[in-house]
Each structure stands twice: as structure tokens, then as C-alpha cells.
Design an enzyme around this catalytic site. Structure first.
Site: not given
Length: 376
Positions: A62, A87, A309, A64
């Protein structure tokens, strides 16, 4: 990680400047981190940047951790600027909040809160409980803008859908004869290749396959290739088309409602995954398709379909964002197709409502970037 920085080059930078630097770092991970978020981190001590990093790829460290572990400086008393709440749980890598505490970071500025149920304020609270001063919401809008895909996917478990189309100034996506190459110029088409790199999957309808025989890969150098999806209710995709013939090189999925096992089995040896979905009016139920794609960890879908679509996608309420490229050309013609076909709507107050996020001139073409605020 630490980058070589000129001595005293950032002496006059402010908190906002440091977070803007973290945002710029985060963007370097575009296309590589899915389904993880884009995150940047800058660490400052005594008025100077001493470490910085970003989340580079899925499964990698990550932001950090990249900043801290590549830096040999003593970070005691330093301040960290992180675009997303650190986190605090064990995933592919250890918790970033623990690392910041261990290295003696005294203050952390956070841009966006993390809606992941495994984090959701716990990262910031853990830092506070360890005596770290936490300031939340610095450049929140800019930091939030990094991760609309992640925020949507982590909360819904369905892909974030971007509808992209190119049209002339009179609203046509092709001439009356069906010719559409090329409506926009090289610069706009190069931007589309970047977008393909950034999204996990790209989808067209079978009519586009029959008309254009596309490859649907990203031609940007060193690009990540999206999963290629064909929405083909009755399995009309030709076995000799480019998508099928290159399915062993680029992952290819056909979404259908057909239960014709003989047809289905023709695709499997060629490397094509056939995904049988629920039917809605004898066509693929796009809500069911999105549910299945989310279960496949496809967090984002670039819709490059034709007018039929496109309308089906809007009618199903799956579109989150719209990129409208406008070329300075006029073609006219009653038979020339427009970007949105289908039956359309009967009353203006039922229209899909959009909010314009940005306007950009790319070469001679204009890109209008909208978010959908009121679906059908």
C-alpha cells in the site's frame, strides 16, 4: 518510496500542497490496482518531504508502506498525508495504521474515509488511540474523485459502469450507411485507449461484433488488458471473429440467455467463457449480468455499445457515468444512428438526468464527462 528531491525545494509547501502531491502520486497507479483503490502518501518532517509512495499494483504494498519501507530516515515526529484512510486489517499486506504508529508518525492528514467495512473509520480511530493526531477531510472532494470505482464496488459488489460514445456535432454515431470510422481524431481515440487500460472490462453488443469485428483491447503501450464481454442473447457471435479467435490471448466472455448447449460448447475450446444469465424480455438481464461480473471481481465496466445496448443499459439503471465525445463534423440523415436508441422515453420528466463533471478539448474533439444522478 523515496524519490530524489532538490534540497529545500518544498520549504514553502502547505498542507494542501502535500495532499495534492499525494493525489498526483496516487494517479500513477491508474489501471493497475483494481479492485483496490488508488492511494498516495507523502511524509513530511521539519518542513521537507522525506518519503512518498503510492499503491502501485494489486497485491503490492500500500502507499504508506511503500513510502515508509523505502525510506531510511527516522520518521519520529513526522506528518503523513494520505489520500485514503489507512487500512487497519490484515489482507494481502499488514495494516498500514500499525506501521505509521510503529515509525513514530505524530500527525496524519486523511483525504477520503474508507467505506470498506473492514476499515470504515477504524483506521483513523486506531491512530488516535495510539496518540496520533488525525485530521480528516483534507481535499476530500479531490481525494474522493480518485476512487469512484472502488467506492461503488466495495459498497455494491457490482461493477462501476462508464458508458462511452463518440458522435458528430449533430448527434450521429455513424452515417446512414453505417460508417463510423473515424468520427473523432487520433488524440481522442488515444484517450479511449487509456480508459480501456483503467477499466477491468469492456462490453459491446453482438451487433457491434457483427458490424465492426472489433478487438476491444487497449493499444496503449504496456497496458493492462480489460476482460472483453459480448452481450449476445442468442449466441450469434461468429466463431471466426477477432474476439473469439484471440480469446486465449485476451480473456473473453459472452453473456447470453441461450441454453443451446451445442452452441455453447463450440466456444469453450476456443477459450471463450460463456455466461448464461437471466432473461428480461428475451434478452440478457443486465442487472443479473452485473451481479455475476461483480462475483468475478470485475469492479468496473466500460460500455462501448451501439445505440440499442446503450438504451438497454440506461433502461436497466446500470450506468454510473457517461463520456460523450463530440467531433466537429456534421453528417445528417434520418437513418443515421444516434448514441441512444431503443424505444426511448415518452416524457421529458422521465429523462435520465446527468451532472457535468468536466469539459475537455482533446485535439479538435470535446469530451463531456457526466455522472448519472437520476437513472430511468
Amino acid at each position: 518510496m523515496c524519490f530524489p528531491l532538490p534540497s529545500n525545494s518544498f520549504k514553502t509547501m502547505t498542507d494542501l500542497d502535500y495532499m495534492r502531491r499525494a493525489i498526483a502520486l496516487a494517479k500513477q497507479g491508474l489501471g493497475w490496482t483494481n479492485p483496490n483503490p488508488l492511494v498516495g502518501c507523502v511524509i513530511v518532517k521539519n518542513g521537507e518531504i522525506v518519503a512518498e509512495g503510492y499503491h502501485e499494483k494489486i497485491g503490492g504494498w500500500h502507499a504508506e508502506r511503500n513510502a515508509v519501507l523505502h525510506c531510511k530516515e527516522d520518521l519520529s515526529g513526522a506528518t503523513a498525508y494520505v489520500t485514503l484512510e489507512p487500512c487497519c486489517h490484515h489482507g494481502r499486506t499488514p495494516p498500514c495504521s500499525d506501521l505509521l504508529i510503529e515509525r513514530g508518525i505524530k500527525k496524519v492528514f486523511i483525504g477520503s474515509s474508507d467505506p470498506n467495512p473492514l476499515v470504515a473509520g477504524r483506521g483513523a480511530n486506531q491512530l488516535r488511540q495510539a496518540g496520533v493526531e488525525v485530521v480528516e477531510g483534507l481535499l476530500k472532494e479531490e481525494c474522493d474523485a480518485l476512487n469512484p470505482i472502488f467506492f461503488h464496488y466495495i459498497q455494491t459488489k457490482r461493477p462501476y459502469v462508464l458508458m462511452k460514445y463518440a458522435m458528430t456535432a449533430d448527434g450521429k454515431i455513424a452515417t446512414g450507411s453505417g460508417e463510423s470510422k473515424w468520427i473523432t481524431g487520433e488524440s481522442a481515440r488515444a484517450r479511449v485507449q487509456q480508459t480501456r487500460h483503467q477499466y477491468s472490462a469492456i462490453m459491446v453488443g453482438v451487433d457491434t461484433v457483427l458490424a465492426d469485428n472489433p478487438m476491444l483491447n487497449s493499444r496503449m503501450p504496456n497496458a493492462k488488458q480489460p476482460v472483453r464481454i459480448v452481450c449476445d442473447s442468442q449466441l450469434r457471435t461468429p466463431l471466426d471473429c477477432q474476439l473469439v479467435q484471440t480469446a486465449k490471448e485476451y480473456r473473453t466472455v459472452i453473456a447470453t440467455v441461450s441454453d443451446d448447449l451445442q452452441k455453447i460448447e463450440q466456444f469453450r475450446p476456443l477459450g471463450v467463457d460463456v455466461l448464461v444469465c437471466k432473461a428480461r424480455n428475451k434478452r440478457v438481464d443486465l442487472q443479473d449480468l452485473l451481479q455475476k461480473l461483480g462475483e468475478m471481481q470485475i469492479d468496473s465496466l466500460l460500455l462501448e455499445g451501439g445505440s440499442s445496448l446503450n438504451f438497454s443499459a440506461l433502461e436497466s439503471g446500470i450506468v454510473n457515468r457517461v463520456h460523450c465525445y463530440i467531433a466537429p463534423k456534421l453528417v445528417g440523415g434520418k437513418q443515421a444512428k444516434t448514441p441512444i436508441g431503443g424505444e426511448g422515453i415518452q416524457q421529458i420528466d422521465q429523462a435520465v438526468k446527468l451532472k457535468l463533471k468536466s469539459t475537455e478539448l482533446i485535439g479538435e474533439d470535446i469530451l463531456l464527462d457526466y455522472v448519472v444522478i437520476s437513472p430511468l
